[in-house]
Scaffold this motif. Structure first.
Motif, short mmCIF file in Angstrom:
data_model
loop_
_atom_site.label_atom_id
_atom_site.label_comp_id
_atom_site.label_asym_id
_atom_site.label_seq_id
_atom_site.Cartn_x
_atom_site.Cartn_y
_atom_site.Cartn_z
N HIS A 61 -59.37 -1.00 -54.52
CA HIS A 61 -58.89 -1.37 -53.03
C HIS A 61 -59.26 -3.18 -52.44
O HIS A 61 -58.49 -2.95 -51.61
N ARG A 62 -59.58 -3.68 -53.46
CA ARG A 62 -59.34 -5.16 -53.25
C ARG A 62 -58.60 -5.47 -53.27
O ARG A 62 -58.09 -6.61 -53.41
N VAL A 63 -57.34 -5.20 -54.09
CA VAL A 63 -55.47 -5.47 -54.34
C VAL A 63 -54.82 -5.12 -53.52
O VAL A 63 -54.25 -3.99 -53.17
N VAL A 64 -54.43 -6.18 -53.26
CA VAL A 64 -52.63 -6.06 -52.46
C VAL A 64 -51.75 -6.22 -52.46
O VAL A 64 -51.83 -6.71 -53.61
N PHE A 65 -50.84 -6.13 -51.92
CA PHE A 65 -49.53 -7.02 -52.15
C PHE A 65 -49.44 -8.30 -51.97
O PHE A 65 -50.49 -8.90 -51.36
N ALA A 66 -48.47 -9.25 -52.69
CA ALA A 66 -48.24 -10.67 -52.60
C ALA A 66 -48.28 -10.67 -51.21
O ALA A 66 -48.67 -12.03 -50.62
N ASP A 67 -47.67 -10.22 -49.59
CA ASP A 67 -48.11 -10.02 -48.51
C ASP A 67 -49.02 -10.02 -47.58
O ASP A 67 -49.01 -9.71 -46.79
N GLY A 68 -49.84 -9.28 -48.68
CA GLY A 68 -51.45 -8.72 -47.52
C GLY A 68 -51.00 -7.62 -48.00
O GLY A 68 -52.07 -7.09 -47.27
N ARG A 69 -49.96 -6.64 -47.75
CA ARG A 69 -49.59 -5.24 -47.52
C ARG A 69 -50.47 -4.63 -47.90
O ARG A 69 -50.98 -4.45 -49.61
N ILE A 70 -51.32 -3.51 -47.52
CA ILE A 70 -52.49 -2.33 -48.22
C ILE A 70 -51.03 -1.96 -48.74
O ILE A 70 -49.65 -0.66 -48.34
N CYS A 71 -51.81 -0.91 -49.89
CA CYS A 71 -50.89 0.30 -50.66
C CYS A 71 -50.48 1.80 -49.77
O CYS A 71 -51.66 1.76 -49.72
N GLU A 72 -49.21 2.02 -49.47
CA GLU A 72 -49.39 3.05 -49.11
C GLU A 72 -49.32 4.34 -49.81
O GLU A 72 -50.10 5.92 -48.75
N GLY A 73 -49.41 4.09 -50.93
CA GLY A 73 -50.31 5.47 -51.79
C GLY A 73 -51.39 5.34 -52.42
O GLY A 73 -51.84 5.89 -53.40
N PHE A 74 -52.28 4.86 -51.50
CA PHE A 74 -53.71 4.12 -51.94
C PHE A 74 -53.86 6.03 -53.09
O PHE A 74 -54.53 6.65 -52.33
N ALA A 75 -54.12 5.51 -54.00
CA ALA A 75 -54.50 6.90 -54.97
C ALA A 75 -55.89 7.18 -54.57
O ALA A 75 -55.84 8.33 -55.47
N PHE A 76 -56.66 7.32 -53.38
CA PHE A 76 -57.97 7.33 -53.60
C PHE A 76 -57.96 7.70 -52.09
O PHE A 76 -59.25 7.41 -51.05
N GLY A 77 -57.06 7.61 -51.36
CA GLY A 77 -57.40 8.75 -49.66
C GLY A 77 -56.09 8.43 -49.04
O GLY A 77 -56.14 9.08 -47.69
N GLY A 78 -54.97 7.25 -49.28
CA GLY A 78 -54.30 7.03 -48.81
C GLY A 78 -55.16 5.64 -48.05
O GLY A 78 -55.52 5.12 -48.24
N PRO A 79 -53.30 4.90 -47.11
CA PRO A 79 -54.22 3.47 -47.03
C PRO A 79 -54.67 3.91 -46.13
O PRO A 79 -55.16 2.75 -45.96
N GLN A 80 -55.20 4.43 -45.24
CA GLN A 80 -56.22 4.64 -43.92
C GLN A 80 -57.51 4.24 -44.45
O GLN A 80 -58.46 3.72 -44.31
N ALA A 81 -57.47 5.12 -46.27
CA ALA A 81 -59.05 5.24 -46.95
C ALA A 81 -59.37 3.63 -47.58
O ALA A 81 -60.00 3.18 -47.41
N GLN A 82 -57.88 3.13 -47.91
CA GLN A 82 -57.97 1.81 -48.05
C GLN A 82 -58.44 0.72 -47.17
O GLN A 82 -59.72 -0.45 -47.33
N ARG A 83 -57.83 0.83 -45.99
CA ARG A 83 -57.93 -0.05 -45.38
C ARG A 83 -59.25 0.40 -45.26
O ARG A 83 -60.55 -0.87 -44.56
N THR A 84 -59.84 1.48 -44.53
CA THR A 84 -61.47 1.70 -44.17
C THR A 84 -62.75 1.09 -44.95
O THR A 84 -63.67 0.21 -44.56
N LEU A 85 -62.44 1.05 -46.13
CA LEU A 85 -63.23 0.29 -47.74
C LEU A 85 -62.93 -0.82 -46.72
O LEU A 85 -64.06 -1.31 -47.42
N LEU A 86 -61.90 -1.97 -47.02
CA LEU A 86 -61.36 -3.09 -46.68
C LEU A 86 -62.83 -3.11 -45.49
O LEU A 86 -63.07 -4.79 -45.24
N GLU A 87 -62.62 -2.64 -44.42
CA GLU A 87 -63.34 -3.06 -42.63
C GLU A 87 -64.17 -3.67 -43.24
O GLU A 87 -65.10 -4.00 -43.10
N ASP A 88 -64.87 -2.24 -43.63
CA ASP A 88 -66.08 -1.91 -44.19
C ASP A 88 -67.58 -3.20 -45.12
O ASP A 88 -67.73 -3.12 -45.19
N GLU A 89 -66.14 -3.85 -45.75
CA GLU A 89 -66.67 -4.74 -46.25
C GLU A 89 -66.26 -6.38 -45.65
O GLU A 89 -66.58 -7.32 -45.93
N GLY A 90 -65.72 -6.50 -44.97
CA GLY A 90 -65.53 -6.91 -44.05
C GLY A 90 -64.34 -8.30 -43.28
O GLY A 90 -63.99 -9.10 -43.04
#
Length: 110
Positions: A61-90
């Protein structure tokens, strides 16, 4: 196209690099590719992370595209899951889908 044995070695190098990204930081696919000595293989980094056999150990979840975009198809629950994991880390976001790379990009290899 990579041979199976080359791909497995590449994938393990990706996992080793991603394990080093500290909590609260992100890296880009291209940054990881460059760190492992394969600067033109950012897309393969994505393939490796999608196939991650070490969930919870390799923080994909700590790996993003060159422009900072999170992955639309984040393998572990979609982009909202990736965003939540990252926000929880600050990790700070510029908008709904882009992390603030200026504020939270891991400096390794830059």
């Amino acid at each position: 196209m990579m041979r199976q044995s080359d791909r497995e070695g590449f994938f393990e190098r990706v996992y080793d690099a991603v394990r080093q990204i500290p909590e609260g930081s992100v890296a880009t696919y291209g940054q990881i590719a460059a760190l492992i000595g394969e600067p033109r293989r950012a897309r393969y980094v994505g393939f490796a992370l999608h196939a991650n056999p070490y969930p919870g150990e390799v923080p994909c979840h700590r790996v993003v595209f060159a422009d900072g975009r999170i992955c639309e198809g984040f393998a572990f629950g979609g982009p909202q899951a990736q965003r939540t994991l990252l926000e929880d880390e600050g990790v700070a976001f510029r908008d709904g889908t882009h992390v603030d790379l200026d504020a939270c990009r891991w400096p390794a290899g830059l």
